[in-house]
Write a protein that holds these residues in place. Structure first.
Motif, PDB file in Angstrom:
ATOM      1  N   LEU A   1       0.834  -1.201   0.000  1.00 24.79           N
ATOM      2  CA  LEU A   1       0.000   0.000   0.000  1.00 24.79           C
ATOM      3  C   LEU A   1       0.872   1.257   0.000  1.00 24.79           C
ATOM      4  O   LEU A   1       0.573   2.235  -0.669  1.00 24.79           O
ATOM      5  CB  LEU A   1      -0.919  -0.002   1.223  1.00 24.79           C
ATOM      6  CG  LEU A   1      -2.044  -1.030   1.190  1.00 24.79           C
ATOM      7  CD1 LEU A   1      -2.801  -1.026   2.504  1.00 24.79           C
ATOM      8  CD2 LEU A   1      -2.989  -0.748   0.030  1.00 24.79           C
ATOM      9  N   LYS A   2       1.969   1.171   0.751  1.00 25.69           N
ATOM     10  CA  LYS A   2       2.874   2.302   0.832  1.00 25.69           C
ATOM     11  C   LYS A   2       3.485   2.592  -0.549  1.00 25.69           C
ATOM     12  O   LYS A   2       3.566   3.733  -0.987  1.00 25.69           O
ATOM     13  CB  LYS A   2       3.987   1.981   1.837  1.00 25.69           C
ATOM     14  CG  LYS A   2       4.492   3.167   2.612  1.00 25.69           C
ATOM     15  CD  LYS A   2       5.309   2.647   3.773  1.00 25.69           C
ATOM     16  CE  LYS A   2       6.547   3.478   3.980  1.00 25.69           C
ATOM     17  NZ  LYS A   2       7.453   2.804   4.927  1.00 25.69           N
TER      18      LYS A   2
ATOM     19  N   LYS B   1       1.015   4.222  -2.706  1.00 24.58           N
ATOM     20  CA  LYS B   1       0.844   5.615  -2.329  1.00 24.58           C
ATOM     21  C   LYS B   1       1.982   6.457  -2.881  1.00 24.58           C
ATOM     22  O   LYS B   1       1.780   7.533  -3.432  1.00 24.58           O
ATOM     23  CB  LYS B   1       0.807   5.725  -0.804  1.00 24.58           C
ATOM     24  CG  LYS B   1      -0.404   6.505  -0.303  1.00 24.58           C
ATOM     25  CD  LYS B   1      -0.390   6.525   1.205  1.00 24.58           C
ATOM     26  CE  LYS B   1      -1.686   5.964   1.784  1.00 24.58           C
ATOM     27  NZ  LYS B   1      -1.565   5.717   3.226  1.00 24.58           N
TER      28      LYS B   1
ATOM     29  N   SER C   1       1.498   7.040  -6.512  1.00 26.88           N
ATOM     30  CA  SER C   1       0.463   8.016  -6.847  1.00 26.88           C
ATOM     31  C   SER C   1       0.945   9.427  -6.553  1.00 26.88           C
ATOM     32  O   SER C   1       0.628  10.368  -7.256  1.00 26.88           O
ATOM     33  CB  SER C   1      -0.821   7.704  -6.075  1.00 26.88           C
ATOM     34  OG  SER C   1      -0.598   7.870  -4.700  1.00 26.88           O
ATOM     35  N   LYS C   2       1.771   9.553  -5.520  1.00 30.05           N
ATOM     36  CA  LYS C   2       2.310  10.871  -5.208  1.00 30.05           C
ATOM     37  C   LYS C   2       3.169  11.385  -6.351  1.00 30.05           C
ATOM     38  O   LYS C   2       3.096  12.530  -6.748  1.00 30.05           O
ATOM     39  CB  LYS C   2       3.155  10.780  -3.928  1.00 30.05           C
ATOM     40  CG  LYS C   2       2.443  11.384  -2.738  1.00 30.05           C
ATOM     41  CD  LYS C   2       3.371  11.438  -1.549  1.00 30.05           C
ATOM     42  CE  LYS C   2       2.569  11.562  -0.274  1.00 30.05           C
ATOM     43  NZ  LYS C   2       3.219  10.885   0.837  1.00 30.05           N
TER      44      LYS C   2
END
Lengths: 499, 402
Positions: free
Chosen positions: B388-389, B392, B395-396
């Motif tokens: 998940l990290k 993330k 996506s950042k």
């Protein structure tokens, strides 16, 4: 208007039904014990198909493409499955892709049609591969067949793989880390410059020296384009040698290499290769390291790993290839054996002739590039055994000389039974007596792919057995294949390298 | 194929000594299994009592009789063909949670695996991708079975009907047909996965069926191993771990029942050790995890590992029970009622676990090789949180470019 759509009774009904279904599903799950609900696919990926939670998963397998040759053989079939389970990309080389063969292989295996006897087809096969597992074997014991598959096949494939690596490296405008380093190539008279012929004796025996025939040697470029080192040594304890200072191309050092390969011809004498190492400015601090090589009548390529060099002075540390500055090839009449074959009735073991073609350095690496499933010869009918073994041996040798990192597995007679049940014995020196299951051999192949201890090793493997009392040749070390332990590393680290 | 028609008869009467109620008489005649359901107030009592099985109308014979076992059907190997290789196995229910692990394990150990899957538009590609052979067949259509069993040495049966289909077609009629067929075709070993304590809860249809199948298998005389299981760790992921991560509500009960969850990969591993061991032939093994957990404990563990609180909706068991009673009133909700039947067990203070020392010893397995639930869930959360990290972070980065 929008409000009206929102209030649409059908939509409302659908939404409320969705909510109700969801709640109902959860509700009815509560009562379950052994039945599991189907999780949505994204999260199940982690625990199921090849995710890190899967016991078979191997980090890095996704980026590795393995070419399996003989994918429909008894071992190959299981190798392919094991690779697929671990998430490797697999290419299978088959002779023809008829329905029966295709049905035998997993669906996402990439099938390449080709024949190990045909180098052109292999060029296509090795494209994109980073490892090769060779489990093909000749289907008959006709010499032609044996030669084609067990010997030429291995040779062709290792050559194709090296060519491919070089091609890749050229695209990157560099040298393949798997390619050999040319130290000397004798193709013109000029190439002999820098080589020096020397004579010497091991002991100063003035009386003996007076009465013997002396010694002589020369290194010259012959009319038919060969660099020939020849001569004779009649002096007791005498030797002649050919020596040069190594000049390596800029930026390369021998510590990135793990041995030498010499292509030489001649009359089959044995020689001593001597490496001088130390600070190159001050040769007085150099120490000498030697390794004995034997040659055949005619041309052959000899592989001399750095690990086989022993210090002349036992007090010296082991050879550090980084510091090597001088290479010497020495002939001495001691310990020569008459060479086989028809050379003429009267061989004088004190004379020699050596034609040098090239000297190259073999690259090191972490992992094995080419895994060859060979055989020990036990279990083959005695009439066929010799011819089979000869072809297998020739194949093994050609692989060792290719410069690729190799692992040669010689299993006992193969048995069709599930693997992982019995302890295995890893050994060198043709002493094993038991069979082994195909699945265990396949497991060793797959484990060896990323095991640094498997690089450049040949070993026999069979099921554990108990030696008869009084006949124990050596201590048996058995390793049980299991999920929890990696049995291969400890088993192989005890074995000799470069065999 | 005549041999697959069923002549088995089964009825289930409760031991008269304990309750004289004939309410739970179940009988199978011909090809059907029927339960007459009644709301006996002493249902719980009867659950404790050991139920006995008799043939309706017959004398005192074993309840389940196998046609293939009693009739002189051509059960012997007639043709002296090539012997079947012991590495050739058939897995039933290969697409399921346990089945796929069994297939994987088998392939890895060098078996040639054939999987019986139902013909469907989207075939089970992952099985073929691993190197298993997929054959089409349907347990509810007995005529499709025999052809698929040719050349098979061992059958491993991990099938259970899907929640949305009526229990008895697959789990009873299908299995009976399969076992009879296996017997008739001379299959050399049959491995059957059952449920722990299934003999003690005849009121739960699935457990009752599993128990009857165990008996049936024994009576056919086929070489078999029965393995009773408690619960799968893999099931907890979808039930608790994912909802907690997604911050959705987790549904739990306040039941005191404890279940010793086990990793299906361990189950598969032990199963193959059991198959190869001659000592285990004809035995009944129970596989349980290292520790038994209640629902509440599992949820607490998940919360701790995920680092966030769960939004727990606790449903009292009494509600479940009530719903079951309610759904049983209607013909069309009977399947639902069957599925809710487990709530009967949940009220009892049962522990679904069993000491494993003997089994470990029998199979020669080290206890520390069996994964614990803490370790399993910890691995899961570490991996998923890392993933998940990564997502993330990705996506950042894309935001940065916009």
């Amino acid at each position: 208007m929008k409000r009206l759509v929102d209030a649409n009774p059908v939509g409302l009904g659908r939404r409320s039904r969705q909510i109700f279904d969801e709640a109902w599903r959860k509700f009815s799950e509560l009562g379950q014990i052994s039945r599991t609900t189907r999780t949505n696919d994204e999260s199940s990926l982690l625990i199921q198909e090849g995710g890190p939670m899967c016991e078979f998963a191997i980090p890095g397998a996704q980026n590795t493409t393995v070419l399996v040759v003989g994918a429909t053989s008894r071992v190959g079939r299981i190798v392919v499955r094991k690779l697929m389970l671990r998430g490797y990309s697999v290419k299978a080389l088959v002779r023809n892709a008829d329905e029966e063969v295709v049905a035998m292989l997993p669906t996402s295996v990439k099938i390449v049609i080709g024949d190990v006897g045909d180098p052109a087809t292999l060029r296509v096969a090795v494209e994109g591969c980073s490892k090769i597992i060779y489990c093909a074997t000749a289907r008959s014991s006709i010499t032609v067949d044996l030669n084609r598959v067990d010997y030429q096949g291995v040779y062709n494939l290792s050559k194709a793989f090296q060519d491919y690596n070089n091609k890749l490296a050229q695209l990157r405008a560099g040298k393949s880390s798997k390619s050999k380093l040319l130290l000397a190539k004798f193709k013109s008279a000029d190439s002999l410059n820098g080589w020096e012929v020397r004579k010497g004796t091991y002991f100063q025996d003035a009386v003996a020296a007076k009465y013997d025939g002396g010694m002589d040697a020369k290194f010259e470029y012959s009319e038919n384009g060969d660099a020939v080192f020849s001569g004779y040594v009649f002096t007791r304890g005498g030797y002649v040698e050919l020596s040069t200072k190594l000049s390596l191309p800029l930026g390369s050092t021998l510590d990135r290499y793990e041995g030498l390969i010499l292509s030489i011809g001649g009359n089959g004498r044995s020689y001593v290769v001597i490496l001088e190492s130390g600070p190159s400015g001050d040769t007085s601090q150099s120490s000498l390291y030697f390794s004995r090589i034997s040659t055949k009548v005619g041309f052959c390529r000899v592989r001399v790993p750095f690990s086989s060099f022993r210090p002349v002075n036992p007090a010296d540390p082991p050879l550090d290839p980084f510091l090597v500055h001088t290479l010497t090839i020495r002939f001495e009449p001691r310990r020569q054996r008459p060479s086989e074959g028809a050379v003429g009735g009267s061989q004088d073991l004190r004379s020699f002739q050596m034609i040098l073609e090239y000297i190259k350095a073999l690259p090191t690496g972490q992992e094995t590039d080419f895994i060859l499933v060979s055989c020990t010869g036990s279990g083959i009918e005695s009439s066929r055994r010799e011819s089979v073994l000869r072809a297998k041996k020739a194949g093994e040798d050609s692989l060792r000389r290719s410069g690729l990192g190799y692992t040669i597995i010689r299993p006992g007679p193969l048995m069709e039974e599930p693997g992982g049940q019995r302890a295995l014995i890893f050994d060198q020196g043709n002493r094993i007596s038991q069979g082994i299951s195909c699945a265990d051999v396949a497991d060793i192949c797959v484990k060896a792919l990323h095991d640094s201890t498997a690089r450049n090793k040949s070993f026999d493997v069979c099921y554990e057995y108990v030696a008869e009392p009084g006949k124990e040749l050596y201590e048996l070390v058995a390793h049980l294949p299991d999920k929890a332990n990696n049995y291969l590393t400890p088993a192989l680290s005890a074995l000799e390298k470069n065999t | 194929m005549a041999s697959t028609t069923l002549h088995s008869r089964l009825s289930h009467t409760q031991s008269p000594a304990v309750t004289r109620s004939s309410s739970s008489l179940r009988q199978i005649t011909g090809n059907s299994l029927t339960w007459s359901r009644a709301f006996a107030p002493d249902r719980l009592l009867s659950a404790v009592s050991q139920s006995s099985l008799r043939v309706v109308g017959g004398s005192v014979k074993p309840l389940i009789t196998c046609a293939a076992g009693t009739e002189p059907v051509a059960a012997a190997n007639l043709a002296p063909g090539t012997p079947v290789r012991p590495t050739s196995i058939m897995v039933i229910g290969a697409t399921g949670t346990l089945g796929r692990q069994v297939v994987r394990r088998a392939l890895d150990e060098g078996y040639d695996v054939r999987c019986l899957v139902r013909p469907r538009p989207a075939p089970a590609d992952f099985l073929r991708d691993w190197g298993a052979t997929v054959v089409n067949g349907d347990l509810t259509k007995p005529e499709t079975i025999p052809a698929t069993l040719v050349g098979v040495h061992t059958i491993i049966d991990c099938a259970t009907g899907r929640p949305e289909e009526p229990i008895k077609t697959v789990d009873w009629e299908g299995k009976v047909a399969l076992i009879q067929c296996a017997k008739a075709m001379g299959i050399q070993k049959y491995v059957f996965f059952s449920i722990h304590n299934c003999d003690k809860h005849p009121e739960v249809p699935l457990m009752e069926i599993k128990y009857c199948t165990e008996k049936f298998l024994k009576d056919t005389g086929i070489n078999h191993v029965v393995i009773r299981l408690c619960g799968f760790m893999q099931g907890l992921i979808g039930q608790y771990a994912v909802p907690i991560l997604e911050e959705k509500s987790v549904w739990g009960t306040d039941a005191p029942t404890r279940i010793a969850y086990m990793d299906t990969q361990d189950i598969a591993r032990l199963t193959f050790i059991a198959i190869r061991s001659e000592k285990v032939n004809g035995k009944l093994l129970t596989f349980a995890g290292p520790r038994a957990w209640t629902t509440q404990e599992v949820i607490t563990l998940c919360e701790r590992l995920a680092g966030q609180d769960a939004n727990v909706t606790t449903v009292p068991v009494s509600v479940l029970k009530f719903t079951r009673q309610l759904t049983r009133c209607f013909e069309w909700t009977n399947d639902v009622a069957d599925r809710l039947a487990f709530s009967e067990i949940l009220t009892s203070d049962t522990v679904f676990s069993v000491p494993m020392n003997e089994t470990y010893q029998l199979l020669g397995v080290d206890q520390k090789d069996i994964i614990t639930l803490e370790k399993y869930l910890q691995d899961y959360f570490t991996n998923i949180l890392k993933k998940l990290k990564d997502l993330k972070a990705q996506s950042k980065q894309s935001d940065f470019y916009i």
